[in-house]
Design a protein around this motif. Structure first.
Motif, PDB file in Angstrom:
ATOM      1  N   UNK A 250       0.806  -1.161   0.204  1.00 46.56           N
ATOM      2  CA  UNK A 250      -0.044   0.137  -0.030  1.00 46.56           C
ATOM      3  C   UNK A 250       0.718   1.227   0.011  1.00 46.56           C
ATOM      4  N   UNK A 251       0.758   2.150  -1.042  1.00 45.01           N
ATOM      5  CA  UNK A 251       1.495   3.341  -1.015  1.00 45.01           C
ATOM      6  C   UNK A 251       1.059   4.284  -0.113  1.00 45.01           C
ATOM      7  N   UNK A 252       1.981   4.734   0.908  1.00 46.59           N
ATOM      8  CA  UNK A 252       1.637   5.454   2.107  1.00 46.59           C
ATOM      9  C   UNK A 252       1.401   6.932   1.891  1.00 46.59           C
ATOM     10  N   UNK A 253       2.002   7.358   0.672  1.00 45.02           N
ATOM     11  CA  UNK A 253       1.461   8.915   0.263  1.00 45.02           C
ATOM     12  C   UNK A 253       1.353   8.891  -1.262  1.00 45.02           C
ATOM     13  N   UNK A 254       1.060  10.093  -1.686  1.00 37.49           N
ATOM     14  CA  UNK A 254       0.777  10.175  -3.094  1.00 37.49           C
ATOM     15  C   UNK A 254      -0.616   9.542  -3.630  1.00 37.49           C
ATOM     16  N   UNK A 255      -0.287   8.804  -4.445  1.00 34.75           N
ATOM     17  CA  UNK A 255      -1.208   8.060  -5.237  1.00 34.75           C
ATOM     18  C   UNK A 255      -2.299   7.183  -4.356  1.00 34.75           C
ATOM     19  N   UNK A 256      -1.646   6.559  -3.189  1.00 38.20           N
ATOM     20  CA  UNK A 256      -2.294   5.474  -2.229  1.00 38.20           C
ATOM     21  C   UNK A 256      -2.752   4.247  -3.091  1.00 38.20           C
ATOM     22  N   UNK A 257      -1.989   3.751  -4.002  1.00 39.36           N
ATOM     23  CA  UNK A 257      -2.233   2.596  -4.546  1.00 39.36           C
ATOM     24  C   UNK A 257      -2.211   1.282  -3.878  1.00 39.36           C
ATOM     25  N   UNK A 258      -2.754   0.272  -4.266  1.00 38.59           N
ATOM     26  CA  UNK A 258      -2.689  -1.026  -3.809  1.00 38.59           C
ATOM     27  C   UNK A 258      -2.190  -2.205  -4.759  1.00 38.59           C
ATOM     28  N   UNK A 259      -1.232  -2.807  -4.449  1.00 36.19           N
ATOM     29  CA  UNK A 259      -0.582  -3.687  -5.411  1.00 36.19           C
ATOM     30  C   UNK A 259      -0.361  -5.395  -4.519  1.00 36.19           C
ATOM     31  N   UNK A 304      -2.585  15.961   5.147  1.00 35.31           N
ATOM     32  CA  UNK A 304      -1.304  16.642   4.377  1.00 35.31           C
ATOM     33  C   UNK A 304      -1.509  17.657   3.463  1.00 35.31           C
ATOM     34  N   UNK A 305      -0.751  18.438   3.117  1.00 34.07           N
ATOM     35  CA  UNK A 305      -1.119  19.550   2.135  1.00 34.07           C
ATOM     36  C   UNK A 305      -0.716  18.961   0.645  1.00 34.07           C
ATOM     37  N   UNK A 306       0.178  19.420   0.010  1.00 32.61           N
ATOM     38  CA  UNK A 306       0.212  18.981  -1.677  1.00 32.61           C
ATOM     39  C   UNK A 306       0.301  17.535  -1.575  1.00 32.61           C
ATOM     40  N   UNK A 307       1.272  16.802  -0.814  1.00 26.68           N
ATOM     41  CA  UNK A 307       1.266  15.493  -0.857  1.00 26.68           C
ATOM     42  C   UNK A 307       0.662  14.705   0.346  1.00 26.68           C
ATOM     43  N   UNK A 308      -0.747  13.972   0.115  1.00 28.92           N
ATOM     44  CA  UNK A 308      -1.342  13.380   1.107  1.00 28.92           C
ATOM     45  C   UNK A 308      -0.745  11.998   1.372  1.00 28.92           C
ATOM     46  N   UNK A 309      -0.782  11.794   2.756  1.00 28.33           N
ATOM     47  CA  UNK A 309      -0.315  10.614   3.339  1.00 28.33           C
ATOM     48  C   UNK A 309      -1.236   9.863   4.322  1.00 28.33           C
ATOM     49  N   UNK A 310      -1.151   8.599   4.614  1.00 37.65           N
ATOM     50  CA  UNK A 310      -2.038   7.935   5.725  1.00 37.65           C
ATOM     51  C   UNK A 310      -0.815   7.665   6.826  1.00 37.65           C
TER      52      UNK A 310
END
Length: 372
Positions: A250-259, A304-310
């Motif tokens: 799971x991408x923790x920031x940016x696109x937050x995609x799952x692979x 977050x601001x410009x780059x969102x994160x979890x």
């Protein structure tokens, strides 16, 4: 060869801000053209009183729009009938064919590799490369007799139609796996949602082990032996692995995609590497299907601001509607059958794309002498 400007005509312009009364009209801005589908997909209705300063060019059905900014992206499209009379941004060169030029032939030409390479070579500006109307219209295209142009356009249109059908089939297959999960287990994006089968609400954190990678994204190596999972939608490569497992990534920031991946790999420091703690309780591929839907909740929770994160608790506190192991196995069996069909469709789609490129190269390079 003919200059494009010699076989197209100028289009009329207007200034909406000078309208004596408020007028509503359809506006095609640069973002309205889908550069992958080569279609106008996002025209918006606007009022003359609020029209952008770039809203100037009056277009007609059949006009060919060529974006003059970032020509490498090749944002081109044909104005569809329902947008006849719309207004286009001055960020487009609007090409209206004369009687000597078939519109669909022109459309296929401005999509061709030869045209794209020519525009990229002539573009100016490093951070915002662009070409001018003059550059587009001074570029040349092969011009066989009109009947031959029609024949070439018909063949390429048919190939495009086949490519589109493949894309639609792939989209349906992608949806099928998700639909199966939703029907059986409910919607993870909706609290309290229930499916058709018995499940037990369980914290994801109790079912899995969650780690993160340790590397910066610039640790990637172009021809590395192993996958390197960053927050990008596609993995990079790296020479040294740090993990060897069945993992949901799971991408923790940016696109937050799952692979999902099985085997040796490495990961970026903001990529969450999730393993089933006990495969007799939760199958990795079942958990992947869950997170592939639940990621929408994660995007809504991101901060977050410009780059969102979890944050890690967002994953640990996710509620999984967990069925018994036999049901999970049945779901995974169905999902793998769908995945096999998808792989076959993608292979055929790739072959069809290669065929189209070959046809375009042959037919538009020397259309009057080699169109077999």
């Amino acid at each position: 060869m003919k200059r494009i400007g010699d076989v197209t005509t100028r289009v009329s312009t207007w200034n909406p801000s000078r309208a004596t009364e408020p007028v509503a009209f359809d506006y095609i801005d640069l973002g309205a053209v889908d550069n992958s589908r080569k279609e106008v997909t996002g025209a918006a209705g606007v009022s003359s009183a609020e029209a952008p300063s770039r809203a100037r060019q009056l277009v007609a059905a059949g006009d060919v729009l060529v974006s003059t900014v970032r020509p490498n992206l090749n944002a081109v499209a044909v104005v569809p009938p329902h947008l006849d009379g719309a207004t286009a941004s001055t960020g487009f060169t609007v090409l209206r064919p004369t009687r000597d030029l078939h519109g669909r032939y022109l459309f296929h030409w401005v999509r061709s590799e030869g045209f794209i390479v020519d525009m990229v070579r002539k573009a100016t500006g490093s951070s915002y490369p662009a070409v001018s109307d003059r550059i587009v219209k001074q570029s040349e295209l092969p011009l066989p007799p009109l009947a031959e142009q029609r024949r070439i356009a018909t063949i390429l249109d048919h190939t495009d139609s086949l490519c589109l059908k493949r894309s639609v089939a792939l989209a349906h297959l992608d949806d099928l796996k998700k639909s199966c999960f939703l029907e059986m287990f409910g919607d993870p994006r909706v609290p309290g949602s229930a499916g058709s089968l018995p499940t037990s609400p369980t914290l994801l954190g109790s079912l899995v082990r969650i780690r993160t990678g340790k590397l910066d994204a610039n640790a990637a190596v172009e021809d590395g032996e192993f996958p390197f999972f960053t927050c990008a939608s596609r993995p990079s490569r790296i020479d040294v692995p740090a993990f060897d497992c069945k993992a949901i990534l799971v991408a923790g920031n940016g696109d937050l995609n799952v692979k999902y991946y099985e085997g040796q790999f490495n990961a970026y420091q903001r990529t969450y590497v999730i393993e089933s703690a006990d495969e007799t309780a939760a199958l990795p591929k079942f958990l992947h299907a869950f997170l592939d839907l639940y990621v929408e909740r994660l995007r809504a929770q991101s901060i977050g601001g410009v780059i969102k994160y979890i944050k890690l608790p967002y994953l640990q506190e996710a509620i999984v509607q967990l069925p018994d192991l036999q049901v999970q196995h049945e779901f995974v069996r169905r999902a793998e059958a769908v995945a096999a069909l998808s792989r076959d469709q993608r292979t055929q789609a790739s072959e069809l794309d290669a065929l189209r490129v070959s046809l375009v190269t042959r037919m538009l390079a020397r259309p009057s002498t080699d169109t077999r």
